[in-house]
Write an enzyme that holds these catalytic residues in place. Structure first.
Site, PDB file in Angstrom:
ATOM      1  N   SER A 183       0.794  -1.226   0.000  1.00  8.14           N
ATOM      2  CA  SER A 183       0.000   0.000   0.000  1.00  8.14           C
ATOM      3  C   SER A 183       0.828   1.277   0.000  1.00  8.14           C
ATOM      4  CB  SER A 183      -0.943   0.000   1.197  1.00  8.14           C
ATOM      5  OG  SER A 183      -0.194   0.080   2.387  1.00  8.14           O
ATOM      6  N   HIS A 211      -5.675  -4.882  -1.787  1.00 10.06           N
ATOM      7  CA  HIS A 211      -5.422  -3.713  -2.644  1.00 10.06           C
ATOM      8  C   HIS A 211      -5.290  -4.093  -4.115  1.00 10.06           C
ATOM      9  CE1 HIS A 211      -4.965  -0.280   0.033  1.00 10.06           C
ATOM     10  NE2 HIS A 211      -4.248  -1.018   0.859  1.00 10.06           N
ATOM     11  N   LYS A 242     -12.829  -2.353  -0.175  1.00  8.82           N
ATOM     12  CA  LYS A 242     -12.032  -1.490  -1.059  1.00  8.82           C
ATOM     13  C   LYS A 242     -12.682  -1.476  -2.453  1.00  8.82           C
ATOM     14  CE  LYS A 242      -7.891  -1.468   1.716  1.00  8.82           C
ATOM     15  NZ  LYS A 242      -7.291  -2.512   2.532  1.00  8.82           N
TER      16      LYS A 242
END
Ligand SMILES: *Cc1c(COP(=O)(O)O)cnc(C)c1O
Length: 396
Positions: A183, A211, A242
């Protein structure tokens, strides 16, 4: 008793504040989106959410959530295995397994719980967990809850991973664990090489796609798709918080017996409430949207490329991103905070990170792109970066 403890907390809090590490919240008075309204009525462009596919304010997902409330009620008042499983929970697990080309999936309240509950039921003190040094906090905590021996390799460093695999050869089982996308730099774990080493040294492979799922790979299905590693990865974890709608919910998906064992022994699954019907219903709709077309992912990739190219042309030092995370390198900690504050004054929300979140001397602004950003949003952000960059002497 509280008097002395209160004093202790007050001192600690003051130290956090003096170190410039005190976290404050921004109060948003609109839906989460590319453009947000704050509590004071001001507007801002949001470049620091994990809303990669722009689904956080999707009318279709809101509608699916409402329909699920009407059809299946508000809450489950139970853990899954007692009486907290509905048809839609099973359908969502199947949709997740289909998406990742795996045998089965198990839902959790969050990916934090998925990672917290994955190691301890599967491994013992005879085994080894070999973990990337930049893995997410929830993986680190999950590893701590398990008695297996711990090995740590430098971020995405395959020579170091091989060393650790050699050191762990005496153990009964070995598992390599990595984030799909890291990240802070937005770099991708080299899954093909990780799988090659796993085969050479007889190790299992686990990847956290939080992610990366919805973001990397030709159709955004994550690092397994990007590196052609389907069938070589034993365990995937991920979040619905997300790219996949941005609400809450996590999952582990992978080989049948692994998922079966987690249903028997994984503590956050056995001792924590089932996700509510609206999350299951909207989650199902998310995977329908992604199956219908690749439009959102295509737009995200277009936005990332546009932003990165324009920023590099303007003279910024950009880490070579392979995801929707773009690190604008400033190196100086104080500068990163000033820069982010001035960007906020321009109505652009980005995050400045510095040590200890990133290595010393590696301070940066992190920009997160979204399919929800339109060209004019990107242009406005780039113009603000150039203005602030000149003001602060970052650009000539
Ligand atoms: C965000 C994130 C998590 C936590 O996900 P939640 O569902 O919000 O708990 C776990 N792992 C990684 C790599 C993440 O980026």
């Amino acid at each position: 008793m509280y008097g002395t403890f209160q004093k202790h907390l007050q001192d600690e809090l003051k130290a956090i504040e003096e170190a410039g590490l005190y976290k404050k919240e921004r109060n948003i008075a609109s839906a989460q989106s590319a453009e947000i309204t704050l509590q004071d009525g001001s507007k801002a462009l949001n470049f620091c959410a994990n809303n990669y596919l722009g689904l956080a304010d999707s009318p279709r997902l809101a509608e699916a959530a409402k329909k699920a409330i009407d059809a299946r009620g508000y809450g489950m008042s139970s853990v899954r295995f007692i009486c907290g499983t509905q048809d839609i929970h099973k359908e969502l697990e199947k949709a997740i397994a289909d998406y990742f080309h795996t045998d089965d999936a198990i839902l959790y309240a969050a990916c934090f719980d998925a990672n917290g509950g994955v190691f301890e039921p599967l491994l013992t003190a005879e085994d080894a967990i070999i973990s990337d040094s930049l893995n997410h906090a929830s993986i680190i905590d999950g590893v701590r809850l398990c008695k297996a021996q711990r090995f740590r390799y430098a971020n995405a460093d395959m020579a170091d991973l091989e060393e650790k695999l050699k050191e762990a050869q005496a153990c009964r089982f070995r598992i390599i664990v990595t984030d799909g996308v890291f990240s802070m730099d937005g770099n991708v774990a080299p899954m093909d090489k990780i799988c090659d080493l796993a085969e050479k040294y007889d190790a299992l492979v686990m990847v956290d796609e939080s992610h990366s799922a919805g973001v990397v790979g030709p159709t955004g299905h994550g690092v397994a798709e990007q590196f052609g590693c389907y069938g070589r990865i034993d365990i995937f974890t991920g979040t619905l918080g997300k790219a996949f709608g941005g609400a809450v919910g996590g999952f582990t998906t992978g080989r049948q017996e692994i998922i079966d064992m987690l249903r028997q022994r994984s503590r956050p699954y056995l001792f924590s409430n089932s996700i509510p019907p609206m999350i299951a219903g909207a989650g199902l709709e998310t995977f329908r949207i992604l199956k219908e077309s690749n439009e959102l992912h295509d737009r995200l990739v277009e936005n990332v490329n546009y932003f990165r190219d324009k920023m590099m042309a303007a003279g910024f030092d950009i880490k070579p991103t392979q995801s929707a995370i773009c690190a604008v390198m400033l190196y100086d900690a104080k500068l990163s905070q000033e820069f982010a504050a001035k960007m906020a004054e321009e109505g652009i929300f980005v995050t400045g990170f510095y040590y200890p979140v990133v290595p010393k001397g590696q301070a940066r602004i992190r920009v997160q792109l979204s399919a929800a950003h339109r060209k004019e949003h990107l242009d406005k952000a780039i113009a603000a970066f150039i203005k602030v960059g000149k003001e602060l002497g970052v650009l000539k």
